[in-house]
Design an enzyme around this catalytic site. Structure first.
Site, short mmCIF file in Angstrom:
data_model
loop_
_atom_site.label_atom_id
_atom_site.label_comp_id
_atom_site.label_asym_id
_atom_site.label_seq_id
_atom_site.Cartn_x
_atom_site.Cartn_y
_atom_site.Cartn_z
N LYS A 138 0.84 -1.20 0.00
CA LYS A 138 0.00 0.00 0.00
C LYS A 138 0.87 1.25 0.00
O LYS A 138 1.63 1.47 0.94
CB LYS A 138 -0.92 -0.02 1.22
N THR B 47 -9.01 9.34 8.55
CA THR B 47 -8.71 8.08 7.86
C THR B 47 -8.46 6.92 8.82
O THR B 47 -7.86 5.92 8.45
CB THR B 47 -7.47 8.26 6.97
N GLY C 155 -8.68 3.61 10.59
CA GLY C 155 -9.30 2.34 10.22
C GLY C 155 -9.14 1.94 8.77
O GLY C 155 -9.66 0.91 8.34
N THR C 156 -8.38 2.74 8.00
CA THR C 156 -8.25 2.46 6.57
C THR C 156 -7.69 1.06 6.29
O THR C 156 -8.22 0.32 5.45
CB THR C 156 -7.31 3.50 5.90
N GLY C 157 -6.60 0.70 6.98
CA GLY C 157 -5.96 -0.60 6.73
C GLY C 157 -6.85 -1.77 7.08
O GLY C 157 -6.97 -2.74 6.32
N CYS C 158 -7.50 -1.68 8.24
CA CYS C 158 -8.41 -2.76 8.68
C CYS C 158 -9.55 -2.90 7.67
O CYS C 158 -9.94 -4.01 7.29
CB CYS C 158 -9.03 -2.43 10.04
#
Length: 270
Positions: A178, A210, A212-215
């Site tokens: 990412k 932003t 929580g984007t990865g989860c």
């Protein structure tokens, strides 16, 4: 009246975020938004809000194992997503459990929070590398996690492919690097063990909310895989969902707010 057919089932193995923006709360909201049935194995409880993580408490390995067996042996899973695993013992326990699962496994190798708070003990990084990545169908590291796992620091886009190759050498079948922390448009690179390469690009939104984007991205990919999509299609659909969620992210508390998991539901109906 006969019972409705159950939707695909997806299991998240991750930490709880008391603020509701990341962790299992984000995972379950994502799964609901994408039409699958979400289930959870809680690995740790965090005290966190928009300002950061004030503390976390791991669950005993026995409790993690019991939750996992309870769900998988009775209900079954079409995909699994892992997030915060915190310690060597929990990484080892979860890796062992996942080795026996006949479903895609999306590993989000969570190392630090959006605020820079450590969510994985430093000594557990090697265990993620040696035990968890080999059982992953897909690993979804951000650039900080790439550096943590491979020692490679990516500062420009052309360095993402070598980083992906280094991660593939650790055992996952696919790697999604990412590039959200690089300048310019948001570019992510998906590379398969077969050498295939897929770039996913999206506009960058000037929105700091932003959390929580990865989860959310990892859960969205797991949801799409559970619905039968191939890996590049699952990542494309998940990226579209997450981009919309980032665009609609909202302020909460005094710090960084969450992405909006229900952005599609909130859109005016025409």
């Amino acid at each position: 009246m006969s019972a409705a057919t159950a939707p695909p089932r997806v299991l998240t193995v991750a930490g709880s975020d008391s603020g509701g923006g990341a962790g299992i709360q984000a995972d379950l909201k994502t799964m609901l938004a994408l039409g699958v049935h979400g289930m959870s194995v809680i690995t740790a409880v965090t005290a966190q809000n928009s300002l950061g993580v004030q503390g976390y408490w791991e669950l005993p390995a026995q409790a993690v194992r019991a939750q996992f067996r309870s769900v998988v042996d009775d209900i079954g899973v079409q995909a699994v997503k892992t997030g915060m695993l915190a310690s060597i013992e929990l990484v080892e326990t979860v890796s062992e459990l996942l080795a026996g699962v006949d479903a895609p496994v999306v590993v989000d190798p969570v190392g630090v929070s959006k605020h820079g708070d450590a969510l994985l003990a430093a000594e557990a990084v090697a265990t993620v590398r040696e035990r968890l990545l080999p059982v992953a169908t897909l690993a979804t590291p951000n650039l900080h996690e790439v550096a943590q796992l491979t020692g490679i620091t990516v500062v420009e886009e052309r360095e993402m492919r070598p980083a992906a190759e280094a991660l593939l050498a650790l055992g996952p079948r696919w790697v999604l690097v990412k590039g959200g922390h690089l300048a310019g448009e948001a570019a992510d690179l998906l590379v398969g063990a077969d050498g295939s390469e897929h770039w996913f690009r999206s506009a960058r939104y000037d929105n700091r909310h932003t959390h929580g984007t990865g989860c959310t991205l990892a859960s969205a990919i797991a949801s799409e895989l559970a619905k039968g999509q191939d890996m590049p299609s699952a990542v494309a659909a998940a990226k579209e969902y997450v981009t919309g969620a980032i665009r609609a992210g909202f302020a909460l508390g005094e710090g960084i707010g969450p992405v909006d998991h229900a952005w599609r539901q909130r859109q005016p109906q025409h």
